[in-house]
Design an enzyme around this catalytic site. Structure first.
Site, PDB file in Angstrom:
ATOM      1  N   ARG A  63      63.118  23.968  -5.081  1.00 41.76           N
ATOM      2  CA  ARG A  63      62.821  24.482  -3.743  1.00 41.76           C
ATOM      3  C   ARG A  63      63.072  23.437  -2.654  1.00 41.76           C
ATOM      4  NH1 ARG A  63      57.518  26.243  -4.707  1.00 41.76           N
ATOM      5  NH2 ARG A  63      56.733  24.371  -3.741  1.00 41.76           N
ATOM      6  N   TYR A 118      65.991  37.694  21.196  1.00 38.62           N
ATOM      7  CA  TYR A 118      66.319  38.661  20.126  1.00 38.62           C
ATOM      8  C   TYR A 118      65.072  39.495  19.807  1.00 38.62           C
ATOM      9  CZ  TYR A 118      67.681  39.932  15.282  1.00 38.62           C
ATOM     10  OH  TYR A 118      67.966  40.582  14.101  1.00 38.62           O
ATOM     11  N   ASP A 190      67.315  29.226  20.330  1.00 39.97           N
ATOM     12  CA  ASP A 190      68.130  29.984  19.370  1.00 39.97           C
ATOM     13  C   ASP A 190      69.585  29.817  19.814  1.00 39.97           C
ATOM     14  OD1 ASP A 190      69.609  31.957  18.030  1.00 39.97           O
ATOM     15  OD2 ASP A 190      67.878  33.286  17.854  1.00 39.97           O
ATOM     16  N   LYS A 215      75.582  34.564  11.069  1.00 44.14           N
ATOM     17  CA  LYS A 215      76.664  34.949  11.983  1.00 44.14           C
ATOM     18  C   LYS A 215      77.873  34.025  11.774  1.00 44.14           C
ATOM     19  CE  LYS A 215      73.205  37.416  13.610  1.00 44.14           C
ATOM     20  NZ  LYS A 215      72.728  38.482  12.796  1.00 44.14           N
TER      21      LYS A 215
HETATM   22  C1  LIG Z   1      70.360  35.656  18.442  1.00 40.93           C
HETATM   23  C2  LIG Z   1      69.891  36.009  17.080  1.00 40.93           C
HETATM   24  N1  LIG Z   1      68.931  35.256  16.526  1.00 40.93           N
HETATM   25  C3  LIG Z   1      68.465  35.530  15.296  1.00 40.93           C
HETATM   26  C4  LIG Z   1      68.937  36.591  14.580  1.00 40.93           C
HETATM   27  C5  LIG Z   1      68.366  36.880  13.223  1.00 40.93           C
HETATM   28  O1  LIG Z   1      69.257  36.522  12.236  1.00 40.93           O
HETATM   29  P1  LIG Z   1      69.192  37.168  10.770  1.00 40.93           P
HETATM   30  O2  LIG Z   1      69.813  38.514  10.875  1.00 40.93           O
HETATM   31  O3  LIG Z   1      69.955  36.211   9.933  1.00 40.93           O
HETATM   32  O4  LIG Z   1      67.754  37.227  10.392  1.00 40.93           O
HETATM   33  C6  LIG Z   1      69.947  37.391  15.110  1.00 40.93           C
HETATM   34  C7  LIG Z   1      70.486  38.529  14.347  1.00 40.93           C
HETATM   35  O5  LIG Z   1      71.161  39.394  14.865  1.00 40.93           O
HETATM   36  C8  LIG Z   1      70.421  37.101  16.403  1.00 40.93           C
HETATM   37  O6  LIG Z   1      71.361  37.852  16.986  1.00 40.93           O
END
Ligand SMILES: Cc1ncc(COP(=O)(O)O)c(C=O)c1O
Length: 398
Positions: A63, A118, A190, A215
């Protein structure tokens, strides 16, 4: 220089593109092979009782890390730059966000969240942190230094998304970070949209930089993954929370994230180039009222983007002239190259309608027409234009 090559800033003598290719590689350890193996492991054996008692050895428990995670973390650190003290790996972008927030906050603290964040991040703040006694408030992403008036004695952290991944308002990170640090408040960003290749947020005063590596790091729509990069002040609390929660990622996904890193620079340069060309083309269409893309000169966030970002990704939004939802649906249904799906950053183009009205609390979402978010993939832009041309004709006809 090709403007679409994006930021090539180096830490040390090497440029970012070079570090993406060379970092985290140990050819001798791999008996000559370029890539590390996918190490599947829980148990790590200790050769002697003395080693066991001393917890001696580079790896101690599955882990906590493997040779594969080490290679990925070293590559991410090399990309983030000299202020990065460590990178944690999480099984999704949302898990990276929630782990970072849990690391920083305790009951009684105040968290300030950008209103363009988000939406599932927002749900975590309202549905989980608030339940555990954290006070959560939201602010206008364009607030800049005005954020100072919102700080309270119990303010502990500011959470930003630059730009918001639907509406693309661009917060002034250095201004917000400077004020926050005067109040001993940590800044979390983010950074999924630009990745550290085009936006080194730790260098601009952010303490914890998160990516949904699902992404662009993965880049092929085939993994769920998150990363948490932290500066020297924040890394001890982040790494401790990762251990407390038992957060870790599966070995195949770790390997695919590392493989994605090696080609990130060429993929993102093409997303940037194609995205901007499509954004400019759409801005000239009579059906489009506004294009929300910070790299467009007309965008309200353009000056900040130009100052703080070395490039743009392929994700942006358009606002169509007012028409019933049926017209937008006709547009979407007539597209053949643009798929309808939420997770972006892969090689394929996407179109998804959205409406932020229901979850905004500090700002009003009134764009002036139905909004559609586009992800411009790696297809030829002439084909993408032809596809959208067909969609816009269906929109007009509906
Ligand atoms: C800006 C942003 N942050 C976080 C996330 C979350 O990512 P995950 O889908 O890998 O949980 C997304 C997903 O679309 C996102 O667009």
């Amino acid at each position: 220089m090709d403007p679409f090559q994006g930021s090539s800033e180096g830490s040390g003598s090497q440029k970012a593109e070079t570090r993406l290719v060379t970092a985290g590689r140990d050819t001798n350890a791999q008996k000559g092979f370029v890539n590390p193996p996918v190490v599947r492991g829980s148990t790590v054996l200790y050769p002697t009782a003395e080693d066991l008692h001393a917890h001696r050895g580079e790896f101690q428990y599955g882990r906590h890390g493997t040779p594969t995670t080490k290679a990925l973390q070293e590559t991410l650190m090399a990309l983030e730059g000299p202020r990065c003290a460590g990178v944690g790996l999480a099984p999704s972008g949302l898990a990276a966000v929630s782990t970072a927030l849990l690391a920083v906050l305790k009951a009684g603290d105040h968290l300030m969240v950008c209103d363009n964040v988000y939406s599932p991040t927002r749900s975590f703040c309202d549905g989980m942190l608030a339940r555990y006694g954290v006070e959560v408030s939201y602010f206008d992403p364009l607030i800049g230094v005005g954020i100072e008036s919102l700080f309270k004695p119990n303010s502990r952290a500011v959470l930003l998304e630059a730009p918001g991944s639907q509406s693309f308002e661009m917060p002034d990170i250095p201004a917000i970070a400077a004020v926050a640090h005067r109040h001993d408040v940590l800044v979390i960003d983010d950074n999924t949209w630009a990745t550290p290749l085009y936006h080194r947020s730790l260098e601009l005063g952010v303490d914890i930089s998160i990516q949904a590596a699902t992404k662009y790091i993965g880049g092929h729509s085939d993994i769920m993954f998150g990363t948490i990069s932290a500066n020297v002040g924040a890394w001890p609390i982040v790494s401790r929370m990762i251990r407390l929660l038992g957060v870790c990622a599966g070995p195949d996904d770790v390997f695919l994230a590392l493989r994605g890193m090696r080609t990130l620079a060429v993929r993102l340069a093409q997303h940037y180039r194609s995205g901007l060309e499509m954004a400019r083309w759409l801005a000239d269409r009579p059906e489009v009222v506004r294009v929300l893309h910070p790299a467009l000169e007309s965008d309200p966030g353009h000056a900040i983007w130009k100052r703080d970002f070395g490039g743009a990704s392929g994700l942006f939004s358009i606002v169509l002239r007012p028409k019933p939802q049926a017209a937008v649906d006709a547009l979407l249904d007539s597209l053949t190259l643009f798929g309808m799906g939420y997770s972006w950053g892969g090689f394929e183009s996407l179109a998804i309608p959205f409406d932020c009205t229901a979850y905004r609390t500090a700002t009003q979402w009134a764009p002036g027409g139905p909004a559609v978010r586009l992800h411009i993939g790696l297809e030829n832009v002439d084909d993408l234009k032809a596809d959208l041309e067909r969609g816009l004709a269906a929109f007009n006809a509906a």
